[in-house]
Scaffold this active site. Structure first.
Site, PDB file in Angstrom:
ATOM      1  N   ASN A 103      11.075 -21.425   4.028  1.00 49.22           N
ATOM      2  CA  ASN A 103      10.091 -20.636   4.792  1.00 49.22           C
ATOM      3  C   ASN A 103      10.776 -19.335   5.218  1.00 49.22           C
ATOM      4  O   ASN A 103      11.925 -19.366   5.653  1.00 49.22           O
ATOM      5  CB  ASN A 103       9.651 -21.438   6.039  1.00 49.22           C
ATOM      6  CG  ASN A 103       8.359 -20.918   6.634  1.00 49.22           C
ATOM      7  OD1 ASN A 103       8.188 -19.726   6.851  1.00 49.22           O
ATOM      8  ND2 ASN A 103       7.435 -21.829   6.893  1.00 49.22           N
TER       9      ASN A 103
ATOM     10  N   HIS B 241      -5.828 -32.070   2.718  1.00 51.45           N
ATOM     11  CA  HIS B 241      -6.928 -31.341   3.381  1.00 51.45           C
ATOM     12  C   HIS B 241      -8.071 -31.025   2.419  1.00 51.45           C
ATOM     13  O   HIS B 241      -8.850 -30.106   2.664  1.00 51.45           O
ATOM     14  CB  HIS B 241      -6.394 -30.055   4.034  1.00 51.45           C
ATOM     15  CG  HIS B 241      -5.522 -30.321   5.238  1.00 51.45           C
ATOM     16  ND1 HIS B 241      -4.698 -29.380   5.808  1.00 51.45           N
ATOM     17  CD2 HIS B 241      -5.368 -31.439   5.999  1.00 51.45           C
ATOM     18  CE1 HIS B 241      -4.068 -29.896   6.856  1.00 51.45           C
ATOM     19  NE2 HIS B 241      -4.454 -31.153   6.989  1.00 51.45           N
TER      20      HIS B 241
ATOM     21  N   CYS C 101     -28.349 -29.801  -0.566  1.00 49.99           N
ATOM     22  CA  CYS C 101     -28.159 -31.056  -1.297  1.00 49.99           C
ATOM     23  C   CYS C 101     -29.473 -31.407  -2.019  1.00 49.99           C
ATOM     24  O   CYS C 101     -30.535 -31.403  -1.384  1.00 49.99           O
ATOM     25  CB  CYS C 101     -27.774 -32.152  -0.304  1.00 49.99           C
ATOM     26  SG  CYS C 101     -27.799 -33.799  -1.006  1.00 49.99           S
TER      27      CYS C 101
HETATM   28  C1  BJW Z   1       5.776 -18.687   3.395  1.00 51.38           C
HETATM   29  C2  BJW Z   1       5.559 -17.605   2.556  1.00 51.38           C
HETATM   30  C3  BJW Z   1       6.188 -17.647   1.309  1.00 51.38           C
HETATM   31  C4  BJW Z   1       4.434 -17.242   4.359  1.00 51.38           C
HETATM   32  N1  BJW Z   1       6.944 -18.697   0.977  1.00 51.38           N
HETATM   33  N2  BJW Z   1       6.534 -19.707   3.046  1.00 51.38           N
HETATM   34  C5  BJW Z   1      -1.718 -33.976  17.812  1.00 51.38           C
HETATM   35  C6  BJW Z   1      -1.319 -32.980  18.689  1.00 51.38           C
HETATM   36  C7  BJW Z   1      -2.106 -31.823  18.861  1.00 51.38           C
HETATM   37  C8  BJW Z   1      -3.300 -31.658  18.169  1.00 51.38           C
HETATM   38  C9  BJW Z   1      -3.684 -32.653  17.301  1.00 51.38           C
HETATM   39  C10 BJW Z   1      -2.908 -33.778  17.129  1.00 51.38           C
HETATM   40  N3  BJW Z   1      -3.511 -34.563  16.205  1.00 51.38           N
HETATM   41  C11 BJW Z   1      -4.646 -33.949  15.795  1.00 51.38           C
HETATM   42  C12 BJW Z   1      -4.775 -32.786  16.463  1.00 51.38           C
HETATM   43  C13 BJW Z   1      -5.896 -31.825  16.323  1.00 51.38           C
HETATM   44  C14 BJW Z   1      -5.793 -30.930  15.118  1.00 51.38           C
HETATM   45  C15 BJW Z   1      -4.516 -30.100  15.223  1.00 51.38           C
HETATM   46  O1  BJW Z   1      -3.511 -30.368  14.617  1.00 51.38           O
HETATM   47  N4  BJW Z   1      -4.579 -29.032  15.999  1.00 51.38           N
HETATM   48  C16 BJW Z   1      -3.419 -28.156  16.186  1.00 51.38           C
HETATM   49  C17 BJW Z   1      -3.710 -26.769  15.581  1.00 51.38           C
HETATM   50  C18 BJW Z   1      -3.109 -28.069  17.643  1.00 51.38           C
HETATM   51  N5  BJW Z   1      -5.817 -31.715  13.884  1.00 51.38           N
HETATM   52  C19 BJW Z   1      -6.963 -32.112  13.344  1.00 51.38           C
HETATM   53  O2  BJW Z   1      -8.030 -31.861  13.869  1.00 51.38           O
HETATM   54  C20 BJW Z   1      -6.895 -32.917  12.061  1.00 51.38           C
HETATM   55  N6  BJW Z   1      -7.738 -34.070  12.169  1.00 51.38           N
HETATM   56  C21 BJW Z   1      -7.462 -35.082  12.974  1.00 51.38           C
HETATM   57  O3  BJW Z   1      -6.441 -35.159  13.590  1.00 51.38           O
HETATM   58  O4  BJW Z   1      -8.451 -36.022  13.003  1.00 51.38           O
HETATM   59  C22 BJW Z   1      -8.333 -37.145  13.877  1.00 51.38           C
HETATM   60  C23 BJW Z   1      -9.423 -38.093  13.469  1.00 51.38           C
HETATM   61  C24 BJW Z   1      -9.085 -39.389  13.107  1.00 51.38           C
HETATM   62  C25 BJW Z   1     -10.086 -40.287  12.735  1.00 51.38           C
HETATM   63  C26 BJW Z   1     -11.406 -39.876  12.726  1.00 51.38           C
HETATM   64  C27 BJW Z   1     -11.750 -38.584  13.079  1.00 51.38           C
HETATM   65  C28 BJW Z   1     -10.734 -37.680  13.450  1.00 51.38           C
HETATM   66  C29 BJW Z   1      -7.472 -32.138  10.883  1.00 51.38           C
HETATM   67  C30 BJW Z   1      -6.701 -30.902  10.567  1.00 51.38           C
HETATM   68  C31 BJW Z   1      -7.423 -30.120   9.469  1.00 51.38           C
HETATM   69  C32 BJW Z   1      -6.791 -28.774   9.186  1.00 51.38           C
HETATM   70  N7  BJW Z   1      -7.645 -28.025   8.352  1.00 51.38           N
HETATM   71  C33 BJW Z   1      -7.212 -26.726   7.879  1.00 51.38           C
HETATM   72  C34 BJW Z   1      -8.370 -26.080   7.076  1.00 51.38           C
HETATM   73  C35 BJW Z   1      -8.482 -26.754   5.708  1.00 51.38           C
HETATM   74  C36 BJW Z   1      -9.604 -26.239   4.918  1.00 51.38           C
HETATM   75  C37 BJW Z   1      -9.401 -24.813   4.492  1.00 51.38           C
HETATM   76  O5  BJW Z   1      -8.465 -24.492   3.727  1.00 51.38           O
HETATM   77  O6  BJW Z   1     -10.199 -23.991   4.918  1.00 51.38           O
HETATM   78  O7  BJW Z   1      -6.055 -26.853   7.052  1.00 51.38           O
HETATM   79  S1  BJW Z   1      -6.666 -25.619   9.181  1.00 51.38           S
HETATM   80  C38 BJW Z   1      -5.335 -24.909   8.262  1.00 51.38           C
HETATM   81  O8  BJW Z   1      -4.053 -25.269   8.838  1.00 51.38           O
HETATM   82  C39 BJW Z   1      -5.390 -25.586   6.879  1.00 51.38           C
HETATM   83  C40 BJW Z   1      -3.932 -25.771   6.576  1.00 51.38           C
HETATM   84  O9  BJW Z   1      -3.766 -26.758   5.595  1.00 51.38           O
HETATM   85  C41 BJW Z   1      -3.358 -26.130   7.923  1.00 51.38           C
HETATM   86  C42 BJW Z   1      -1.887 -25.942   8.039  1.00 51.38           C
HETATM   87  O10 BJW Z   1      -1.543 -24.597   7.918  1.00 51.38           O
HETATM   88  P1  BJW Z   1      -0.284 -24.191   7.046  1.00 51.38           P
HETATM   89  O11 BJW Z   1      -0.490 -24.629   5.648  1.00 51.38           O
HETATM   90  O12 BJW Z   1       0.941 -24.625   7.712  1.00 51.38           O
HETATM   91  O13 BJW Z   1      -0.428 -22.576   7.032  1.00 51.38           O
HETATM   92  P2  BJW Z   1      -0.017 -21.506   8.149  1.00 51.38           P
HETATM   93  O14 BJW Z   1      -0.771 -20.267   7.865  1.00 51.38           O
HETATM   94  O15 BJW Z   1      -0.094 -22.073   9.500  1.00 51.38           O
HETATM   95  O16 BJW Z   1       1.535 -21.241   7.878  1.00 51.38           O
HETATM   96  C43 BJW Z   1       1.986 -20.604   6.704  1.00 51.38           C
HETATM   97  C44 BJW Z   1       3.485 -20.704   6.677  1.00 51.38           C
HETATM   98  O17 BJW Z   1       3.934 -20.171   5.449  1.00 51.38           O
HETATM   99  C45 BJW Z   1       4.185 -19.885   7.783  1.00 51.38           C
HETATM  100  O18 BJW Z   1       5.186 -20.693   8.387  1.00 51.38           O
HETATM  101  C46 BJW Z   1       4.803 -18.713   7.034  1.00 51.38           C
HETATM  102  O19 BJW Z   1       6.020 -18.277   7.625  1.00 51.38           O
HETATM  103  C47 BJW Z   1       5.050 -19.333   5.691  1.00 51.38           C
HETATM  104  N8  BJW Z   1       5.102 -18.396   4.564  1.00 51.38           N
HETATM  105  N9  BJW Z   1       4.759 -16.687   3.214  1.00 51.38           N
HETATM  106  C48 BJW Z   1       7.115 -19.686   1.887  1.00 51.38           C
HETATM  107  N10 BJW Z   1       6.045 -16.609   0.436  1.00 51.38           N
END
Ligand code: BJW
Length: 245
Positions: free
Chosen positions: A215, A119, A149
């Site tokens: 997790n 990401h 830019c």
């Molecule tokens: C602990 C802890 C401790 C706490 N120890 N654990 C298929 C189905 C449905 C939807 C889609 C699909 N395919 C695509 C989509 C759409 C979308 C998507 O997935 N939406 C869903 C939300 C429904 N995906 C996209 O849009 C992606 N792009 C795409 O598919 O493009 C297609 C395309 C192709 C070709 C051309 C053009 C387009 C892009 C996704 C980008 C995500 N971006 C973000 C922001 C990044 C920048 C930033 O940092 O600001 O990424 S959103 C955010 O979520 C960030 C993270 O990397 C990502 C995942 O979150 P993560 O890391 O899992 O965090 P949390 O907070 O959710 O969870 C934390 C966990 O830690 C919890 O479980 C806690 O319990 C645990 N925890 N303390 C261990 N101490």
């Protein structure tokens, strides 16, 4: 840590290991996760609503200020014992890859040498129009607006992947390959809700890898993985490494 003898043996014998990490990996370093409660100034906003190209177009100042706040948090953060355990693990197996959804660079800071940033990276800026990396943006007139830019005067933005945007092709393909070849995949600190990254552990599982989840909370893959440890990464990863020996 209680480790089943069969799992311990699979971990010991593993030649190819993937650590797939999410925001929970950095939580104990002081970097807030996305879907746990937000604090302070930003509690009124849903991060998912800020991490889109549409949000940046609508209100670039708001998105820029959110990223400035997050950059400050990341700058103050240091890797913890869990990051260091992964870096040490890399020294013990022939092929070890960190495939991270995190944008904070903490794995590299801890000494991990092969990190795939799925990401992007919050420390870099790109031109919102031409997408090239911008190292010396032109300051905006107002402090709370994104700088410009120097080539085309479009606002710069962080080099991260927002919703609706494609993942960096090289990193994504390399992660798919690594998951396909893994003997063991560790899924650490991710809610498993964001695609396509969330499919990486399942790819490894389907081709026969042992998938180990760390997790404090259950996730959509908990019931499917080989073993799920409920607890924080900074505590459990060093224990897991020690248990493998
Ligand atoms: C602990 C802890 C401790 C706490 N120890 N654990 C298929 C189905 C449905 C939807 C889609 C699909 N395919 C695509 C989509 C759409 C979308 C998507 O997935 N939406 C869903 C939300 C429904 N995906 C996209 O849009 C992606 N792009 C795409 O598919 O493009 C297609 C395309 C192709 C070709 C051309 C053009 C387009 C892009 C996704 C980008 C995500 N971006 C973000 C922001 C990044 C920048 C930033 O940092 O600001 O990424 S959103 C955010 O979520 C960030 C993270 O990397 C990502 C995942 O979150 P993560 O890391 O899992 O965090 P949390 O907070 O959710 O969870 C934390 C966990 O830690 C919890 O479980 C806690 O319990 C645990 N925890 N303390 C261990 N101490």
């Amino acid at each position: 840590m209680e480790l089943d003898e069969e799992i311990r043996e699979r971990l010991r014998r593993a030649r190819s290991v993937v650590a797939f990490t999410g925001a929970g990996m950095s939580a104990e370093s002081g970097v807030p996760t996305f879907r746990d409660a937000q604090t302070g100034l930003w509690q009124r906003y849903d991060p998912a609503d800020l991490a889109t190209p549409e949000a940046f177009e609508r209100d670039p100042g708001l998105v820029w200020r959110w990223y400035s706040w997050r950059r400050e948090r990341v700058a103050a953060a240091a890797p913890h014992a869990g990051h260091r355990a992964l870096a040490e693990w890399e020294q013990r197996v022939p092929a070890f890859v960190v495939a991270t959804q995190n944008v904070d660079g903490l794995h590299q800071q801890a000494g991990s040498g092969r990190v795939l940033e799925l990401h992007g990276n919050i420390h870099r800026n790109i031109c919102s129009a031409e997408r090239g990396v911008v190292t010396e943006p032109v300051p905006a007139g107002a402090d709370d607006q994104p700088p410009r830019c120097p080539q085309c005067a479009a606002p710069v933005r962080p080099d991260v992947v927002w919703f609706g945007e494609a993942l960096p092709e090289q990193a994504w393909q390399a992660a798919i390959r690594a998951a396909g070849e893994a003997d063991v995949l560790l899924s650490i600190g991710t809610s498993g809700l964001v695609q396509p990254a969330a499919s990486i552990p399942l790819m490894a599982l389907e081709q026969g890898a042992a998938v180990i989840e760390i997790n404090p909370e259950p996730t959509p893959i908990t019931e499917r993985v080989t073993v799920s440890f409920r607890g924080p990464a900074a505590e459990l990863l060093p224990q897991l490494l020690a248990a493998v020996g």
